[in-house]
Design an enzyme around this catalytic site. Structure first.
Site, mmCIF file in Angstrom:
data_model
loop_
_atom_site.group_PDB
_atom_site.id
_atom_site.type_symbol
_atom_site.label_atom_id
_atom_site.label_comp_id
_atom_site.label_asym_id
_atom_site.label_seq_id
_atom_site.Cartn_x
_atom_site.Cartn_y
_atom_site.Cartn_z
ATOM 1 N N GLY C 69 -5.794 -11.543 19.201
ATOM 2 C CA GLY C 69 -6.009 -9.843 19.302
ATOM 3 C C GLY C 69 -4.923 -9.095 18.482
ATOM 4 C CB SER C 70 -1.122 -9.495 18.537
ATOM 5 O OG SER C 70 -1.117 -9.495 19.893
ATOM 6 C CG ASN C 150 -4.292 -3.603 28.171
ATOM 7 O OD1 ASN C 150 -4.492 -2.681 27.524
ATOM 8 N ND2 ASN C 150 -3.020 -4.107 28.338
ATOM 9 C CD GLN C 178 -7.977 -6.776 28.922
ATOM 10 O OE1 GLN C 178 -9.017 -7.336 29.558
ATOM 11 N NE2 GLN C 178 -7.043 -7.560 28.463
ATOM 12 N N GLY C 199 -9.987 -14.923 21.775
ATOM 13 C CA GLY C 199 -10.750 -15.710 22.639
ATOM 14 C C GLY C 199 -10.456 -16.080 23.866
ATOM 15 C CG HIS C 200 -6.443 -15.431 25.308
ATOM 16 N ND1 HIS C 200 -5.416 -14.908 26.644
ATOM 17 C CD2 HIS C 200 -5.850 -14.688 24.359
ATOM 18 C CE1 HIS C 200 -4.841 -13.899 26.040
ATOM 19 N NE2 HIS C 200 -5.191 -13.745 24.748
ATOM 20 C CB THR C 236 -5.019 -25.248 7.617
ATOM 21 O OG1 THR C 236 -4.562 -25.498 6.291
ATOM 22 C CG2 THR C 236 -6.204 -26.245 7.916
ATOM 23 C CB CYS C 323 11.046 -5.367 37.930
ATOM 24 S SG CYS C 323 11.875 -3.976 38.506
HETATM 25 C C1 LIG Z 1 3.779 -26.823 1.308
HETATM 26 C C2 LIG Z 1 2.779 -26.288 2.448
HETATM 27 N N1 LIG Z 1 3.118 -24.897 2.714
HETATM 28 C C3 LIG Z 1 2.355 -24.189 3.356
HETATM 29 C C4 LIG Z 1 1.169 -24.894 4.011
HETATM 30 C C5 LIG Z 1 0.357 -23.666 4.928
HETATM 31 O O1 LIG Z 1 0.212 -24.400 6.160
HETATM 32 P P1 LIG Z 1 -1.019 -23.843 7.150
HETATM 33 O O2 LIG Z 1 -2.366 -24.128 6.208
HETATM 34 O O3 LIG Z 1 -1.087 -24.644 7.990
HETATM 35 O O4 LIG Z 1 -1.094 -22.500 7.274
HETATM 36 C C6 LIG Z 1 0.733 -25.940 3.268
HETATM 37 C C7 LIG Z 1 -0.617 -26.469 3.997
HETATM 38 O O5 LIG Z 1 -1.629 -26.073 3.694
HETATM 39 C C8 LIG Z 1 1.561 -26.549 2.575
HETATM 40 O O6 LIG Z 1 1.200 -27.953 2.110
HETATM 41 C C1 LIG Z 2 -6.183 -4.593 24.738
HETATM 42 C C2 LIG Z 2 -5.706 -5.717 24.250
HETATM 43 N N1 LIG Z 2 -5.248 -5.622 22.899
HETATM 44 C C3 LIG Z 2 -4.661 -6.660 22.299
HETATM 45 C C4 LIG Z 2 -4.040 -7.676 23.079
HETATM 46 C C5 LIG Z 2 -3.615 -8.937 22.384
HETATM 47 O O1 LIG Z 2 -4.060 -10.192 22.270
HETATM 48 P P1 LIG Z 2 -3.516 -11.535 22.143
HETATM 49 O O2 LIG Z 2 -2.351 -11.506 23.140
HETATM 50 O O3 LIG Z 2 -4.421 -12.439 22.198
HETATM 51 O O4 LIG Z 2 -3.048 -11.374 20.734
HETATM 52 C C6 LIG Z 2 -4.580 -7.684 24.383
HETATM 53 C C7 LIG Z 2 -3.932 -8.675 25.202
HETATM 54 O O5 LIG Z 2 -3.134 -9.466 25.379
HETATM 55 C C8 LIG Z 2 -5.037 -6.704 25.139
HETATM 56 O O6 LIG Z 2 -5.395 -6.530 26.359
HETATM 57 S S1 FES Z 3 14.812 -5.545 37.590
HETATM 58 FE FE1 FES Z 3 14.070 -3.944 38.786
HETATM 59 S S2 FES Z 3 15.052 -3.931 40.840
HETATM 60 FE FE2 FES Z 3 15.648 -5.672 39.623
#
Ligand SMILES: Cc1ncc(COP(=O)(O)O)c(C=O)c1O
Ligand SMILES: Cc1ncc(COP(=O)(O)O)c(C=O)c1O
Ligand code: FES
Ligand code: FES
Lengths: 384, 145, 384, 145
Positions: C69-70, C150, C178, C199-200, C236, C323
């Site tokens: 999501g981020s 959220n 959410q 997804g999660h 990938t 905290c």
């Molecule tokens: C030399 C090299 N750099 C970067 C990547 C990118 O990695 P990824 O596809 O896991 O993002 C690949 C493979 O795809 C690679 O062979």
């Molecule tokens: C409203 C909202 N936006 C974005 C995110 C970011 O998702 P992720 O942590 O899977 O990148 C979250 C959860 O962490 C969320 O609750």
């Molecule tokens: S961090 Fe908030 S009271 Fe300790």
């Protein structure tokens, strides 16, 4: 099927799967959650970070988990550029045959006013530390040179390049996506400031990678949001993927010498056999190459047809052919080492792992010559 | 393979009419080795009918399949019928091609035209030059489609 | 343990696991590879894309897979800003209680010269379409308003907001992280141009998400490199994660009404019970809220202590307490709805899923009042 | 929980010396509700020795554990010994605290000093004001460490 495309991606190892499944099924907490389910996930994350750090010889806090090698490359270059901007240094040195994750990031930086020197890589596909040294200028903010090339497998002298950069006070990043788990890495001894790796290239999972960043090197977020990864990479951590990647890397490092010996023997047999094909040429350095990498050009052949026929013969391989990529220009790597366009179209990459068997090599050595001969026989330009 | 339709794969794996015709009445070649694809078409023509056709292709799976399909489509047809074959028709007959592979079917259309042009030239038959592709080798850029 | 922290992350469903495992173990190819192992992976990817598209009522090509999501939020905002820059429009409208993935991206854009209007969300935590309409200016390039919050679970009128934006010709993005899988989504009917999901949050895996982008809206790469995701997201593809996410979403959408009824009943019982605690206050709208969200402030209580004691009592929960987050400022969401600092420190979020059982609600209703009373008894500021 | 050491969790779950002393000889309160942490320390002092000590804390796990540990460390000690207790010693006795939680141990140190100061003030005993923290409520910002 004989799987000989391990440079594209690998099958997960049983060790990696065994690390992943419990995290998927039971240990599902969010590491940012204070309760025990979350804290168990946080512990998994921390153990994975420590395992990765042991494999690279760095501190756990120097490991930043990402979604893969591409993201790691992008963040490394963004961070170095940000730093360069602050210091008024806007020159970057790289090589002509980096992965597109680096080359395209460099293109983006060029548009933002950076100047990029792409070092030529010569016929065997390498650059020397001397070349790097000569290219360094007072305004150089980054040297980024890959550890090993993904297409032709040549291994670059990154330790020497690292030393040159350290001496010149220039940041050094290496894309070690193809090297990690296959070649020794010691970020301290090799004077590396930043290093990219990707889990699925060493029998770990897809969609997870890491960026090593030496402590003291300021890093810029590519993905902003929550405070994960010490505020440098937002997003709920992919704990199962990270745990599996760490397990795969530990496994790869523990068996590196043994695997290397085994795979190199298979590779050399394959190279010797394919060299018998008339008008064939090995791409890359015969000796100084990744243990599993075999890459040939066959004149008069187009790569995609070759791959499709090999697939029919039970062999999974890859090509730097233009037609396989959707673009009509052949591999920038083959062009960088000086192959003419017409020859670059006819390349074949076979990339082995320690799971390949000797009989598979024999099968490949029977099928490739047959298919090459067949395709040449129907080519209008090929007449022996 | 999901990349190509079954028909494409069939024509790629078992290409029809591969080879050369030594005493062809018209021969055409298009494409460019630099771009990774060359197609050569041989025609045997009698009484304005294409009695035999053969091809040689250096190129990708879809180039070979397009050549094969194109030869099937013009075999036994009149010259005018052959000239009416478009790359669209080849693509349709193949059950479709991926977007970035459409140019292979263009090569097939052009290689037929080029071979017929060669037949016209050899026999001093007049024709409308604007309806025929340029000769092979004059390609400026590899991006044809 | 009673898991009541489903807004932080969820346990994967058996359906999602069943979709993931074969892709991890057997179908391990790289979808960019031409050979059959790669093409099987490409087929999995395509089926997942089609399934996601059916759930959102869009075209498969309008789905861009990301690492979560981020990343989706970051890329949506980057793309809109890029477009705004081109058109000389540098004003963005959002709300004061968005997720940090949005708020921090907006901060970054402000540094780059964009002007951001954060709409106030009022005591129940919502904004009206009218507020948005009044805030739109000729130079507004984006409205980004979350579908559901959220922390406090309030559901925002995104269909009305979408209509206002469409009429004004302004891009509309919604962070539906959410909402996805829990509330109906129809990007066409809701006039959404971009939508982020992860997804999660609906029993899928961590480390994978998606950005819906309406066809015709130009998108900018956040991660440059290979030509994956039609050149808009390099790296990938995480095929197992993507396949599992799609399966989880299909499952969630197929059982949405049934789950919603069940979870809402549990939620309302919890809200009624916790309201009995003296000096407690429900955060967010009592009716217009996510089925699983319960969020209270208890005066005189600090959130972390509450969580730790609840964990000891077998309950996994969360808090907007400062905290818990490492910062000393309490949740920006609770401050945005007008809770004073001292009260905002004492918040408790319980987020349910359809797997929670009635007896778990009873247990929570026994333990929370006990723990709140205990903590108040040792507080120097609380004297009943 | 990996967040805290076993000792922290023990003192959090089973805090020592919780409560108030109605007839305390010195009472100190530090922290700020706005920041989410207030610590109040009650001392019973006889012949310069801390005979009894109790605390009330509104705050996080580490704040409660720090208070509890601090009371244990000064109980039965002389005033001078109690004044010598630093937040570092509290942290050490707890087996460590997460970096962003160190300020809770600072509160513990300061609440002891504040209670002793109150004892001095009540009894007209002279002391070096610079060695004592400011009274509660004057905190400008929540970020103490
Ligand atoms: C030399 C090299 N750099 C970067 C990547 C990118 O990695 P990824 O596809 O896991 O993002 C690949 C493979 O795809 C690679 O062979
Ligand atoms: C409203 C909202 N936006 C974005 C995110 C970011 O998702 P992720 O942590 O899977 O990148 C979250 C959860 O962490 C969320 O609750
Ligand atoms: S961090 Fe908030 S009271 Fe300790
Ligand atoms: S010959 Fe290259 S794409 Fe068809």
């Amino acid at each position: 099927m004989i799987y000989a495309d391990n440079a594209a991606t690998t099958k997960m190892s049983p060790v990696a799967l065994a690390a992943m499944l419990p995290a998927l099924e039971d240990n599902y907490g969010n590491p940012s959650s204070l309760h025990s389910v979350g804290q168990h996930a946080a512990e998994l994350l921390q153990s994975a970070r420590e395992a990765m750090a042991r494999c690279l010889n760095c501190k756990p806090r120097e490991i930043l988990f990402t979604s893969g090698g591409s993201e790691a490359d992008n963040q490394a270059l963004l961070s170095a550029a940000e730093l360069g901007r602050l210091k008024g240094k806007k020159h970057i040195i790289s090589t002509a045959f980096e992965h597109h994750a680096v080359l395209h990031s460099l293109k983006r930086l060029e548009k933002q006013g950076f100047e990029v020197t792409l070092l030529p890589v010569g016929p065997t596909g390498t650059v020397t530390a001397q070349q790097v040294k000569e290219a360094i200028r007072p305004d150089t903010c980054l040297v980024t040179v890959m550890y090993a090339n993904n297409e032709i497998g040549s291994i670059l002298p990154i330790e020497e390049i690292g030393a040159v950069c350290r001496e010149a006070g220039v940041l050094f990043h290496t894309d070690a996506v193809q090297a990690t788990g296959h070649l020794p890495i010691d970020v301290k001894a090799q004077h590396i400031d930043m290093l990219s790796l990707s889990g699925h290239k060493f029998h770990g999972p897809k969609g997870v990678g890491a960026l090593y960043v030496r402590q003291g090197v300021p890093i810029t977020s590519l993905i902003e949001g929550g405070a994960q990864e010490r505020g440098k990479r937002a997003g709920t951590e992919n704990v199962p993927g990270i745990a599996a990647m760490a397990a795969a890397l530990e496994d790869a490092c523990a068996h590196m010498e043994e695997n290397r010996a085994k795979v190199t023997a298979l590779r050399d047999k394959l190279i010797a056999g394919l060299s018998q094909i008339p008008h064939s040429a090995l791409n890359g350095d015969p000796v100084n190459r990744l243990p599993g990498n075999v890459n040939f050009c066959f004149e008069g052949i187009e790569g995609e047809s070759l791959l499709l026929l090999l697939d029919d013969a039970g062999i999974c391989a890859s090509s730097g052919s233009a037609c396989t990529s959707g673009s009509l220009d052949p591999s920038h790597v083959l062009l960088a080492i000086g192959r003419p366009h017409e020859v670059a179209h006819g390349s074949l990459r076979l990339s082995l792992s320690e799971w390949n068997q000797p009989w598979e090599i024999d099968h490949i050595l029977r099928e490739v010559p047959r298919v090459v001969a067949y395709l040449r026989s129907m080519s209008p330009v090929w007449k022996d | 393979m999901a990349l190509y339709t079954d028909t494409v794969m069939d024509h790629f794996m078992h290409p029809r009419n591969v080879g050369e015709i030594a005493d062809a009445d018209g021969v055409g070649q298009v494409g460019n080795a630099k771009c990774g694809d060359i197609m050569k078409m041989y025609l045997k023509i009698k009484d304005g009918v294409i009695e035999d056709v053969k091809f040689e292709t250096f190129g990708c799976g879809s180039a070979i399949a397009s050549s094969s399909m194109a030869t099937e489509m013009i075999k036994g047809k009149t010259i005018d019928e052959a000239l009416a074959v478009t790359n669209r028709q080849v693509v349709e007959a193949l059950g479709g091609l991926p977007a970035h592979k459409l140019h292979c079917s263009v090569l097939a259309e052009e290689s037929i035209k080029s071979a017929i042009k060669n037949y016209y030239d050899r026999n001093g038959i007049e024709y409308d030059h604007s309806k025929f592709p340029d000769d092979c080798g004059e390609v400026e850029s590899c991006r044809m489609v």
